[in-house]
Design an enzyme around this catalytic site. Structure first.
Site, short mmCIF file in Angstrom:
data_model
loop_
_atom_site.label_atom_id
_atom_site.label_comp_id
_atom_site.label_asym_id
_atom_site.label_seq_id
_atom_site.Cartn_x
_atom_site.Cartn_y
_atom_site.Cartn_z
N PRO A 9 0.79 -1.22 0.00
CA PRO A 9 0.00 0.00 0.00
C PRO A 9 0.83 1.28 0.00
CG PRO A 9 -0.18 -1.11 2.12
CD PRO A 9 0.54 -2.04 1.20
N ASN A 10 0.33 2.21 -0.76
CA ASN A 10 0.84 3.58 -0.88
C ASN A 10 2.15 3.70 -1.64
OD1 ASN A 10 -1.37 4.80 0.58
ND2 ASN A 10 -0.48 3.88 2.41
N ARG A 17 4.68 11.12 -2.47
CA ARG A 17 4.39 10.99 -1.05
C ARG A 17 5.65 11.19 -0.21
NH1 ARG A 17 3.94 5.23 1.88
NH2 ARG A 17 3.51 5.98 3.96
N TYR A 22 10.75 9.04 1.18
CA TYR A 22 10.68 8.08 0.08
C TYR A 22 11.31 8.56 -1.22
CZ TYR A 22 7.44 5.86 3.27
OH TYR A 22 6.88 5.27 4.37
N ASN A 71 8.05 -5.63 -0.61
CA ASN A 71 7.88 -4.50 0.28
C ASN A 71 6.38 -4.45 0.59
OD1 ASN A 71 7.60 -2.10 1.64
ND2 ASN A 71 8.97 -0.95 0.30
N ALA A 74 3.00 -0.98 5.00
CA ALA A 74 2.35 -1.02 6.31
C ALA A 74 1.82 -2.40 6.67
CB ALA A 74 1.23 0.01 6.37
N GLU A 95 12.65 -9.38 2.06
CA GLU A 95 11.81 -8.27 2.52
C GLU A 95 12.61 -6.98 2.40
OE1 GLU A 95 9.85 -6.68 6.73
OE2 GLU A 95 10.60 -8.73 6.60
N HIS A 97 12.49 -2.52 2.69
CA HIS A 97 11.83 -1.28 3.10
C HIS A 97 12.72 -0.11 2.67
CE1 HIS A 97 8.73 -3.34 5.30
NE2 HIS A 97 9.68 -4.13 5.76
N ARG A 104 11.71 4.70 12.99
CA ARG A 104 10.39 5.32 12.89
C ARG A 104 9.52 4.89 14.07
NH1 ARG A 104 8.20 4.71 7.01
NH2 ARG A 104 6.84 6.36 7.78
N ARG A 108 6.32 0.04 13.77
CA ARG A 108 7.03 -0.40 12.57
C ARG A 108 8.24 -1.30 12.87
NH1 ARG A 108 4.84 2.62 8.33
NH2 ARG A 108 4.01 4.64 8.97
#
Length: 137
Positions: A9-10, A17, A22, A71, A74, A95, A97, A104, A108
């Site tokens: 998501p996102n 964003r 990012y 990735n 969330a 995985e 990120h 953060r 998370r």
């Protein structure tokens, strides 16, 4: 070698964003850079904001690709289902990120994916994907 990158998501908003976290590049633009940099890899790509679609993509790629770069965004921190999908498929999963999730918010710091992943790469921006591809080579 066929690898599949799956983004959650996102991540469709990369380049728009929170550029301070990012960056300013869309993933589609970055994907072209990866394909140019790794011409001997067949790189498939899937992105969704919907948890079930991500699980379906993991299941498909998990039986048709040599590896998955995931990735889950969330959903990494909330989805037992995505963790179970990673565990259920034979293809190894790295995985990734973009941000350092450990610098953060506390929520998370936990991943439902990590226990079932071949490895985890966090905090190197979009270069995290490049490092994941190199891990498979």
């Amino acid at each position: 070698m066929k690898l599949t990158i799956i983004n959650g998501p996102n991540l469709n908003l990369l380049g728009k964003r929170e550029p301070e976290i990012y960056g300013n590049q869309s993933f589609e633009d970055f994907l072209q850079v990866l394909r140019t940099k790794f011409p001997n890899l067949e790189i498939d790509y899937f992105q969704s904001n919907i948890e079930g679609e991500l699980i379906d993509a993991i299941q498909r790629a998990g039986f048709s690709s040599d590896g998955i770069v995931l990735n889950a965004a969330a959903y990494t921190h909330t989805s037992i289902g995505i963790g179970d999908a990673v565990k259920a498929v034979p293809a190894p999963v790295v995985e990734v990120h973009i941000s350092n999730t450990f610098s953060r918010e506390t929520f998370r710091h936990h991943s439902f994916v990590s226990p079932h992943a071949k490895g985890v790469i966090v905090g190197f921006g979009l270069k995290s994907y490049e490092l994941a591809l190199q891990a498979f080579i």
